[in-house]
Design a protein around this motif. Sequence first.
Motif, short mmCIF file in Angstrom:
data_model
loop_
_atom_site.label_atom_id
_atom_site.label_comp_id
_atom_site.label_asym_id
_atom_site.label_seq_id
_atom_site.Cartn_x
_atom_site.Cartn_y
_atom_site.Cartn_z
N VAL A 98 72.31 -39.70 -73.06
CA VAL A 98 72.01 -41.02 -73.64
C VAL A 98 70.66 -40.97 -74.38
O VAL A 98 70.54 -41.40 -75.53
CB VAL A 98 71.96 -42.09 -72.52
CG1 VAL A 98 71.64 -43.46 -73.10
CG2 VAL A 98 73.27 -42.10 -71.75
N LEU A 99 69.66 -40.41 -73.70
CA LEU A 99 68.29 -40.50 -74.24
C LEU A 99 68.11 -39.78 -75.59
O LEU A 99 67.37 -40.25 -76.45
CB LEU A 99 67.29 -39.94 -73.22
CG LEU A 99 67.14 -40.78 -71.93
CD1 LEU A 99 66.26 -40.05 -70.92
CD2 LEU A 99 66.53 -42.14 -72.25
N SER A 137 63.13 -38.26 -79.27
CA SER A 137 63.07 -36.82 -79.58
C SER A 137 63.50 -36.06 -78.32
O SER A 137 63.44 -36.61 -77.20
CB SER A 137 61.64 -36.42 -79.96
OG SER A 137 60.84 -36.43 -78.79
N VAL A 138 63.89 -34.79 -78.50
CA VAL A 138 64.35 -34.00 -77.35
C VAL A 138 63.24 -33.89 -76.31
O VAL A 138 63.47 -34.01 -75.11
CB VAL A 138 64.81 -32.59 -77.81
CG1 VAL A 138 65.22 -31.75 -76.63
CG2 VAL A 138 65.97 -32.69 -78.79
N ALA A 186 62.81 -37.24 -74.51
CA ALA A 186 63.98 -37.47 -73.64
C ALA A 186 63.90 -36.57 -72.40
O ALA A 186 64.15 -37.03 -71.28
CB ALA A 186 65.26 -37.17 -74.42
N ALA A 187 63.50 -35.30 -72.60
CA ALA A 187 63.44 -34.36 -71.47
C ALA A 187 62.36 -34.79 -70.47
O ALA A 187 62.55 -34.70 -69.26
CB ALA A 187 63.18 -32.95 -71.97
N SER A 188 61.21 -35.29 -70.98
CA SER A 188 60.14 -35.74 -70.08
C SER A 188 60.63 -36.87 -69.19
O SER A 188 60.45 -36.85 -67.97
CB SER A 188 58.95 -36.28 -70.87
OG SER A 188 58.25 -35.25 -71.41
N LEU A 189 61.24 -37.87 -69.85
CA LEU A 189 61.71 -39.03 -69.09
C LEU A 189 62.79 -38.65 -68.09
O LEU A 189 62.72 -39.00 -66.91
CB LEU A 189 62.31 -40.08 -70.05
CG LEU A 189 61.36 -41.11 -70.64
CD1 LEU A 189 62.13 -42.06 -71.54
CD2 LEU A 189 60.70 -41.90 -69.49
N ALA A 190 63.79 -37.87 -68.58
CA ALA A 190 64.92 -37.50 -67.72
C ALA A 190 64.44 -36.64 -66.56
O ALA A 190 64.93 -36.77 -65.43
CB ALA A 190 65.98 -36.76 -68.53
N GLY A 240 68.98 -30.48 -74.15
CA GLY A 240 68.85 -31.46 -75.25
C GLY A 240 68.92 -30.79 -76.61
O GLY A 240 69.57 -31.30 -77.54
N LEU A 241 68.28 -29.62 -76.73
CA LEU A 241 68.33 -28.88 -78.01
C LEU A 241 69.78 -28.53 -78.35
O LEU A 241 70.22 -28.67 -79.48
CB LEU A 241 67.52 -27.59 -77.93
CG LEU A 241 66.00 -27.71 -77.94
CD1 LEU A 241 65.39 -26.32 -77.87
CD2 LEU A 241 65.51 -28.42 -79.20
#
Length: 285
Positions: free
Chosen positions: A250-251, A256-257, A260-264, A279-280
Amino acid sequence: MKTGKTERPGKLYVVATPIGNLSDITNRALETLASVELIAAEDTRHSRTLLQHYGIKTAMLSLHEHNESSRIKQIIGLLQAGSSVALISDAGTPLISDPGSRLVQAVHEAGLQPVPIPGPSAVSTMLSVAGQPVERFCFEGFLPSKAAARRKQLGSLLTETRTLVFYESSHRISDSIQDMKNAFGASRPCTVGRELTKRFESLYRGTLAEVLLVMQQDENSGRGEFVIVVAGAEENPDKSIEAGQSMMDVLVTELSVSQAASLAARMSGARKKVLYEYGLGKKGK
Ligand code: SAM
């Protein structure tokens, strides 16, 4: 070309040949190659070395990725006229990351039954010495050559619990192991086999990080042909990765990847790097 009998259809023999050491060929393979009317070879020049070594004078015809479709009619015609044909590739077992699959399917569809003449393949050769679990394994063949597609493919294997087997060439061995380290984590056990059955046969075993380091330090380690065996994911997978990946799905549509990765990672507890690679792959980068 020798002429076959016409009353009964001939046979298509799918014959395994050595993956390096010319002595690794079975008696049955040699008898078959000497007795058929024609050998369909991936590269006739390459296979001539093997045939000459064993004094086999059978006629050859090329059958490779680019002409397989057009050769099918010709070969089926020969079989129906009573001639037998052997299919070989440059090394190992035909069809295993090699041409021949369309021909074998066509032989079945023509109501004939291909005959296997088993022998070496780099996948079974490597698994026999990799020192990784072999009860269940997943043969992935070659990873895509483009970095984004390769990472996406590796991302799809994160929760695969079977031992993973990859083929790789000297051009991409280092990049592929680096990507595997990023995707599966530095501590995932692996074994890399180089030039199996040949003069410079080598095995590199350790974690992905250790193997990468050792190979980077050995200037010869990037030469030749490779099989990479990576232990599967733990049986009771870390649920945080799956949760993190669902969040990433979703994120990455909004952020940005990296964001999104930091939050997830914060929300799921999974490692940011693993989610970033995932994500990439999703974004096709
Ligand atoms: N049909 C073959 C088989 O049965 O293994 C595979 C053919 S595929 C085009 C070639 C790849 O197989 C190489 O890039 C390498 O990954 C692997 N391979 C073949 N021979 C090998 C060897 N002697 N040592 C290590 N890997 C080998």
